[in-house]
Scaffold this active site. Structure first.
Site, PDB file in Angstrom:
ATOM      1  N   ASP A 168     -15.199 -54.515 -19.403  1.00  0.00           N
ATOM      2  CA  ASP A 168     -14.974 -53.317 -20.493  1.00  0.00           C
ATOM      3  C   ASP A 168     -14.465 -52.409 -20.619  1.00  0.00           C
ATOM      4  O   ASP A 168     -14.313 -52.267 -22.082  1.00  0.00           O
ATOM      5  CB  ASP A 168     -16.084 -54.546 -21.613  1.00  0.00           C
ATOM      6  N   ASP A 187      -5.995 -30.470 -21.803  1.00  0.00           N
ATOM      7  CA  ASP A 187      -5.722 -29.755 -22.233  1.00  0.00           C
ATOM      8  C   ASP A 187      -6.286 -28.227 -20.977  1.00  0.00           C
ATOM      9  O   ASP A 187      -6.158 -27.210 -21.834  1.00  0.00           O
ATOM     10  CB  ASP A 187      -5.186 -28.974 -24.017  1.00  0.00           C
ATOM     11  N   GLY A 188      -6.588 -28.790 -20.104  1.00  0.00           N
ATOM     12  CA  GLY A 188      -7.085 -27.799 -18.886  1.00  0.00           C
ATOM     13  C   GLY A 188      -8.252 -27.293 -19.559  1.00  0.00           C
ATOM     14  O   GLY A 188      -8.999 -27.628 -20.910  1.00  0.00           O
ATOM     15  N   HIS A 195     -12.268 -38.641 -24.336  1.00  0.00           N
ATOM     16  CA  HIS A 195     -12.218 -39.255 -25.805  1.00  0.00           C
ATOM     17  C   HIS A 195     -11.983 -40.630 -25.011  1.00  0.00           C
ATOM     18  O   HIS A 195     -12.279 -40.734 -24.271  1.00  0.00           O
ATOM     19  CB  HIS A 195     -10.670 -39.209 -26.402  1.00  0.00           C
ATOM     20  N   ASP A 207     -11.555 -34.844 -19.497  1.00  0.00           N
ATOM     21  CA  ASP A 207     -10.481 -34.161 -18.316  1.00  0.00           C
ATOM     22  C   ASP A 207     -10.954 -33.164 -16.750  1.00  0.00           C
ATOM     23  O   ASP A 207     -12.532 -32.353 -17.025  1.00  0.00           O
ATOM     24  CB  ASP A 207     -10.625 -32.741 -19.499  1.00  0.00           C
ATOM     25  N   GLU A 231     -19.126 -40.276 -25.289  1.00  0.00           N
ATOM     26  CA  GLU A 231     -18.172 -40.486 -25.444  1.00  0.00           C
ATOM     27  C   GLU A 231     -18.229 -41.649 -25.503  1.00  0.00           C
ATOM     28  O   GLU A 231     -17.454 -43.401 -26.382  1.00  0.00           O
ATOM     29  CB  GLU A 231     -16.753 -40.478 -24.567  1.00  0.00           C
ATOM     30  N   MET A 248     -23.662 -37.775 -31.951  1.00  0.00           N
ATOM     31  CA  MET A 248     -22.524 -37.710 -31.806  1.00  0.00           C
ATOM     32  C   MET A 248     -21.815 -36.482 -32.950  1.00  0.00           C
ATOM     33  O   MET A 248     -20.900 -37.142 -33.487  1.00  0.00           O
ATOM     34  CB  MET A 248     -22.300 -38.526 -32.948  1.00  0.00           C
TER      35      MET A 248
END
Length: 599
Positions: A168, A187-188, A195, A207, A231, A248
């Site tokens: 899931d 973006d490094g 996300h 990331d 997340e 959050m």
């Protein structure tokens, strides 16, 4: 197409050509970026400003930017100025989640806890780590994600299972554009850390260019459990919170080891996934009645139980073999959809998880009963009875035998003659809780109860500490009876073992039944302070009654009190009755003994 929390589909199409937002190196470069309109991209990306398209170029962008800044400042608990001041610039530069704080559907309201349409309809959710980072071992990464998911399962009925098949929630570490579209590319180092997607997608990405650590680290290192728990909140349903102390909240913050969900997080998740579990400890041979909290008047209600939540019944259609072999029955009003499961004679065979479930409006409802056999031997105390001598060290170990469920915590209480005195400190090493008395005194006497407790169980066991010491003076007093022509000296003391020798002295001479002196001894009840609490104890009182004539020739009276562990000498040293201060000895006890007037 995946519905990503970051922004809605229209916004993705409109601004996907914009370059990723890079961290600003200093205020000068930040202002240059503002001139290049990257600030507008930032506020559009995170939902603070609507997309400016070719159809809306007439809109005053400076006014919209000011409105976006004010909204950003308000949402993040800052001073509301509407200007790109230093505080706002520094906040924008901080690492954060890639999920938007607002989107079109929220109508300029924060995405807090209003996403019921996207919540998971099931309570058992699978996950799989498909893209590992090379910064941590594979086993450490799995442990970290288990810890993060447990933050949510502890406060909801959700169950998370790692799977080797299609999950899931798919978890991966990636760099740059990793398949979610150019606008959602990482973006490094810095800025966007991770996300996640709404249910029923739930995929969660991190990331790889960040520096990830597990439960420790310094500087810019990112604690993977904290970021992952945030997340997963999105993957379950939650948006960002305006409460800056909440998990959050959109911006990352370092947390102390052992951190817990904020009440804001708990309220949000439980508004959609209410925790519906009852934990019961049942005495052997007793009857257990499990009342399902919802009915199935126009549908069906299923009862399940061990092993592995096997189906027992659907409405009033029962598995005859199960009900007979398990000694079960169904009761209640079947016409109204009420079904109560009864275990007639509970034994160890019945221990396990039971569940009633139904579906309403395509949403599953489940209520679980965890049944345990009440075990009075779940804790071992070593030792359980202690005799300590004065100033000796006492060590009591409380060992938990039941080690296969949940997270356990240990607490201790100290009771003195039935009264709660204190909660002594202890040290815990896995399933052994150790309580230590460094220097035993008679205040430490009493019952010490160790409690091991988790979210589904509690076990208690006690040890008795008996303090052996030489006699301890509790109080003394002198009472002048001028009208009767004598003085009474009184002494109250504690002694364990019992005293075996009591002697009164007059100027170092033993008083032996003189006509002018009488003395007595008895057991009595004393009230003493023990760690700030007044308690009753069994003690002793002695008295000496002497005539005034004897006082005039005496300088010092004393009482020698002795047991097998030592002795004390209690001294009264008034020179004469005229100088005797009746109030010189303050009495902190209420003695249950008095000398008759006739003595």
């Amino acid at each position: 197409m995946k519905l990503l929390f970051v922004v809605n589909a229209l916004l993705l199409l409109e601004i996907s050509k914009a370059a990723p937002i890079r961290p600003f190196q200093d205020e000068t470069s930040f202002k240059e970026a503002i001139q290049a309109k990257n600030a507008d991209v930032f506020f559009m990306r995170f939902g603070y400003m609507k997309n400016i398209t070719t159809r809306t170029r007439h809109v005053n962008k400076a006014v919209k930017r000011k409105e976006a800044i004010r909204k950003f400042q308000q949402f993040n608990g800052m001073n509301i100025t509407g200007e790109l001041d230093q505080e706002t610039i520094e906040k924008i530069k901080q690492p954060r989640c890639g999920v938007a704080d607002f989107n079109e559907s929220s109508r300029d309201r924060p995405l807090q806890f209003n996403a019921q349409a996207y919540q998971w309809s099931k309570r058992r959710i699978t996950w799989k780590l498909t893209g590992y980072t090379n910064q941590l071992s594979n086993s450490t990464q799995k442990s970290a994600f288990e810890c993060a998911l447990k933050k949510w399962s502890d406060v909801t009925p959700l169950i998370f299972e790692n799977t080797d098949s299609f999950p899931d929630i798919e978890i991966l570490f990636a760099r740059g554009n990793h398949g979610d579209g150019p606008y959602n590319a990482f973006d490094g180092p810095g800025r966007v850390l991770a996300h996640a997607f709404y249910p029923t997608d739930g995929d969660t990405h991190f990331d790889e260019d960040e520096t990830w650590i597990f439960r420790s680290g310094k500087g810019t290192d990112l604690e993977v459990v904290y970021v992952a728990a945030h997340e997963f909140g999105h993957a379950l349903v939650l948006g960002h919170s305006q409460n800056t102390a909440s998990l959050m909240a959109p911006f990352y913050k370092r947390m102390d080891h052992g951190w817990q969900l904020h009440q804001d997080d708990i309220t949000g998740i439980q508004s959609l996934y209410e925790k519906t579990t009852e934990n019961r400890f049942v005495t052997e041979s007793s009857m257990v009645v499990m009342v399902c909290p919802f009915n199935a008047e126009n549908g069906r209600l299923t009862w399940r139980g061990p092993p592995n939540l096997y189906p027992y019944s659907i409405n009033n259609q029962m598995n005859a073999t199960i009900f007979k072999s398990h000694d079960l029955k169904l009761i209640d009003n079947f016409r109204s959809g009420d079904y109560t499961l009864v275990i007639r004679n509970f034994i160890a065979f019945h221990v396990g998880r039971y569940q009633c479930e139904t579906t309403k409006n395509k949403v599953a409802f489940r209520h679980r009963f965890n049944l345990f056999l009440k075990d009075t031997n779940a804790i071992e105390m070593k030792p359980s009875e202690i005799d300590c001598t004065n100033l000796s060290k006492v060590v009591i170990k409380c060992i938990l035998k039941e080690q296969n469920i949940s997270t356990w915590k240990s607490t201790w209480t100290h009771k003195y003659n039935g009264q709660l005195i204190r909660h002594p400190g202890s040290s815990v090493n896995r399933f052994i809780s150790t309580m230590t008395i460094d220097a035993c005194s008679f205040h430490d006497r009493g019952i010490y109860t160790c409690s091991w407790h988790s979210d589904i169980a509690r076990y208690n066991s006690s040890a008795t500490v008996e303090v052996l010491s030489k006699p301890v003076l509790v109080d003394k007093s002198a009472d002048i009876k001028d009208e009767l022509g004598f003085v009474i000296f009184k002494i109250w003391f504690y002694s364990n073992p019992n005293p075996f020798q009591l002697k009164w002295f007059d100027n170092d001479q033993v008083l032996n039944g003189q006509i002018d002196a009488k003395h007595g001894f008895r057991e009595t009840t004393l009230v003493i302070p023990v760690f700030g609490t007044q308690v009753n104890i069994t003690g002793y009182s002695v008295f000496l009654q002497i005539n005034h004539t004897l006082l005039s020739n005496s300088l010092v009276f004393q009482c020698h009190i002795e047991n097998t562990l030592g002795f004390i000498n209690v001294v009264f040293d008034e020179l004469n009755t005229s100088e005797f201060d009746e109030d010189m000895y303050s009495s902190s006890t209420k003695e249950m003994f008095s000398v008759p007037e006739s003595m």
